[in-house]
Design an enzyme around this catalytic site. Structure first.
Site, PDB file in Angstrom:
ATOM      1  N   ASP A 285       0.787  -1.476   0.048  1.00 58.08           N
ATOM      2  CA  ASP A 285      -0.170   0.166  -0.120  1.00 58.08           C
ATOM      3  C   ASP A 285       0.977   1.406  -0.012  1.00 58.08           C
ATOM      4  O   ASP A 285       1.828   1.379   0.787  1.00 58.08           O
ATOM      5  CB  ASP A 285      -0.865  -0.230   1.308  1.00 58.08           C
ATOM      6  CG  ASP A 285      -1.798   0.941   1.574  1.00 58.08           C
ATOM      7  OD1 ASP A 285      -2.757   0.860   0.509  1.00 58.08           O
ATOM      8  OD2 ASP A 285      -1.681   1.806   2.412  1.00 58.08           O
TER       9      ASP A 285
ATOM     10  N   GLU B 215       1.502  -0.387  -5.056  1.00 58.44           N
ATOM     11  CA  GLU B 215       0.236   0.928  -5.090  1.00 58.44           C
ATOM     12  C   GLU B 215       1.010   2.069  -5.189  1.00 58.44           C
ATOM     13  O   GLU B 215       1.695   2.425  -4.325  1.00 58.44           O
ATOM     14  CB  GLU B 215      -0.841   0.814  -4.082  1.00 58.44           C
ATOM     15  CG  GLU B 215      -1.844   1.801  -4.524  1.00 58.44           C
ATOM     16  CD  GLU B 215      -2.411   2.517  -3.357  1.00 58.44           C
ATOM     17  OE1 GLU B 215      -3.598   2.915  -3.376  1.00 58.44           O
ATOM     18  OE2 GLU B 215      -1.800   2.796  -2.220  1.00 58.44           O
TER      19      GLU B 215
HETATM   20  C1  GLC Z   1      -4.286   3.115  -0.326  1.00 57.53           C
HETATM   21  C2  GLC Z   1      -5.287   2.331  -0.057  1.00 57.53           C
HETATM   22  C3  GLC Z   1      -6.470   3.180   0.375  1.00 57.53           C
HETATM   23  C4  GLC Z   1      -6.100   3.772   1.642  1.00 57.53           C
HETATM   24  C5  GLC Z   1      -5.008   4.464   1.731  1.00 57.53           C
HETATM   25  C6  GLC Z   1      -4.415   4.682   3.164  1.00 57.53           C
HETATM   26  O1  GLC Z   1      -4.327   4.089  -1.091  1.00 57.53           O
HETATM   27  O2  GLC Z   1      -5.639   1.835  -1.358  1.00 57.53           O
HETATM   28  O3  GLC Z   1      -7.886   2.351   0.483  1.00 57.53           O
HETATM   29  O4  GLC Z   1      -7.255   4.451   2.269  1.00 57.53           O
HETATM   30  O5  GLC Z   1      -3.806   3.639   1.051  1.00 57.53           O
HETATM   31  O6  GLC Z   1      -3.978   3.518   3.745  1.00 57.53           O
END
Ligand code: GLC
Length: 572
Positions: free
Chosen positions: A228, A290
């Site tokens: 993440d 991500e």
């Molecule tokens: C990422 C996740 C999202 C979350 C954020 C903070 O972007 O996909 O859903 O709110 O991280 O953890």
């Protein structure tokens, strides 16, 4: 003699399994499973509720594994199910090594793993590296005093004066990224919600603790991690103010460039460590990242200078074109082919953070047809594709209509400009029964969208022309044809403003497949000349077309495509 033979045999039995466990790091990259896989994101709160509390859970996922197998999915990434106050629905983790009881327990997880394994489906865990919950014992200790040994596990700084944060950094979810803690008189940093303090990755103890978390899940059979918010792991230690940009955002804050909190070079040291860690395990565990990288150069860095970091960084450029534009998609796909990425491209269009494709790319008239076109684009290009639950049945974004109904705090802070992410997280639509077959509860955590009566698995599976059957068909083609799951990509008819067309060819140069996607609302007639691409065939044999074609074979000229029509054909 007999005794010594027995001893030798015993020794051999002891040694062989040990050898089998040894991992040759260089063998990890030869032809890993994730290059050919279809990865499917499951948002566990909304997939299947097994115990009638209105929230999806692990046993629910296990009960739907046959569905996933039948669809053609090779691996599922499950968003966080760890203990959490659920401020950010699991992305605020209070304990990295167990489960929130609302999703199940370790025995349920082990059962999910073994049932998935029987079906050859791998499980990818979500790994939230940037921050924890403020209810995590690590943070509770850290905030307890300035001298606590875990103080430096998070980012604590003095303010610029009474009531003044250390600098102008802003949270992605609105307002200052600093929160004042009265007890110890300092501010802590949080890129996301106030309840999500950032870990200090410059501290070696934090690294060790977080790497141990990875080992914990790999030891339990995880096939890898989706990491993440990876580009946010480090911040400028000198705390320079971020540059202010013109205008205001949905939260009413000035727009800023997150220059000093995003993509700092140290991120790559951590990614190399993580890659080396997973490469120590057998079975080619995968790292997916991500990070909404702003361009292909930044995306390419995620693979590592020597392909020694992330194997599958998500490509947000392709995901967020946000309009059906053949030239723009061609340009982005060309960028990848002409300026080869160091590793495998990783595409997706839907996830739990952004409006679904049905709405983002739909024109309000041809949305179902456009959903099929987007499926073809995802599943026939050169990439590892990632799907999001429900896209295969044409689920749409169903945003709350009243602020009182909003669950995602982003929606409450940003209302009405930003209504949050509830709309893309609604329960899976399985059938036409109560709550779309998702739950037997009187009330589900988010309402089931009214569209479920028409768009659901049970109904669509019997409609030959449904979005669901289109997905199944194109997934089957991708699995079957080496040109699609493995082959080269080259755009053809490069000047066409409406039709994105490309040739995929198996790596031994055979079995070319031509894909043509009409990204316009008008019928198009196209001519192909493929000799220059080394393709000898001069007729097209339809493998899959939408709308369905009356003819199954035609020549390379005068090929007709309906509005938003899709043609996937073998060149013969
Ligand atoms: C990422 C996740 C999202 C979350 C954020 C903070 O972007 O996909 O859903 O709110 O991280 O953890």
């Amino acid at each position: 003699m007999l005794r010594s033979t027995l001893v030798l045999l015993l020794l051999a039995f002891c040694i062989v399994p040990f050898r089998a466990q040894e991992v040759n790091k260089s063998s990890q990259t030869r032809d890993p499973w994730w290059k050919h896989a279809i990865i499917y994101e499951v948002y566990p709160r909304s997939f299947q509720d097994s115990n009638g509390d209105g929230v999806g859970d692990m046993n629910g996922i296990t009960s739907r594994l046959d569905y996933l197998k039948d669809l053609g999915v090779d691996a599922i990434w499950i968003t966080p199910m760890y203990p959490s106050p659920q401020v950010d629905f699991g992305y605020d983790i209070a304990d990295y090594e167990s489960f929130d009881p609302q999703y199940g327990n370790m025995a349920d997880f082990d059962r999910l793993m073994s049932e998935a394994k029987k079906r050859n489906i791998r499980i990818i865990m979500d790994y939230v590296a940037n921050h924890t919950s403020d209810q995590n014992p690590w943070f509770k200790e850290s905030r307890s005093s300035r001298t606590n040994p875990k103080r430096d596990w998070y980012i604590w700084r003095d303010g610029k004066g009474p009531g003044k944060p250390p600098n102008n950094w802003q949270s992605w979810f609105g307002h200052s990224a600093w929160t004042y803690d009265k007890e110890t008189g300092q501010w802590y940093y949080h890129y996301f919600y106030v309840q999500q303090p950032d870990l200090n990755w410059r501290n070696p103890e934090v690294r060790k603790a977080m790497y141990d978390v990875m080992r914990f899940w790999l030891d339990r059979g995880a096939a890898g991690f989706r990491i993440d918010a990876v580009s946010r792991l480090f911040e400028d230690p000198k705390l320079h103010d971020d540059p202010i940009l013109p205008g205001k955002n949905a939260f009413g804050d000035p727009n800023i460039q997150h220059k000093y909190t995003d993509n700092l070079p140290e991120v790559h040291d951590v990614l190399r460590d993580m890659r080396s860690l997973v490469d120590d395990y057998p079975g080619n565990p995968v790292l997916i990242s991500e990070a909404d990288e702003p361009n292909i150069q930044e995306l390419d860095k995620m693979y590592g200078a020597n392909d020694d970091e992330i194997q599958l960084p998500m490509d947000f450029q392709v995901a967020d074109v946000n309009k059906l534009s053949a030239p723009r998609f061609r340009e982005l796909l060309d960028e990848i082919e002409f300026n080869p990425l160091k590793g495998q491209p990783y595409f997706f269009f839907n996830n739990h953070d952004q409006a679904r494709t049905w709405d983002r790319y739909g024109d309000g008239v041809h949305n179902d047809q456009i959903a099929k076109l987007m499926a073809a684009l995802l599943l026939t290009t050169h990439c590892t594709p990632q799907m999001y639950y429900g896209e295969e049945i044409g689920m749409r974004t169903t945003v709350p209509t009243r602020i009182e109904d909003v669950k995602d705090p982003v929606g409450r802070t940003g209302w009405p400009k930003d209504k949050g992410r509830d709309g893309e997280r609604t329960p899976m639509q399985w059938d036409t029964s109560k709550n779309a077959g998702f739950s037997k509860a009187a009330k589900t955590w988010l309402p089931v969208p009214p569209s479920y009566t028409k768009y659901n698995v049970a109904t669509e599976q019997y409609q030959p022309d449904s979005i669901f059957n289109f997905y199944k068909h194109v997934i089957a083609l991708r699995r079957e044809l080496s040109a699609l799951h493995d082959g080269s990509y080259v755009a053809v008819n490069r000047d066409d403003q409406n039709v994105l067309a490309y040739l995929r060819t198996a790596n031994n140069g055979t079995d070319p497949v031509l894909v043509a996607l009409n990204m316009s609302a008008e019928p198009q007639t196209v001519n192909f000349s493929l000799k220059g691409f080394g393709v000898q065939g001069n007729s097209l044999h339809v493998l899959l077309a939408s709308p369905q074609q009356r003819n199954s074979d035609f020549g390379l000229t005068g090929v007709k495509l309906e509005p938003f029509g899709v043609l996937i054909s073998a060149v013969e």
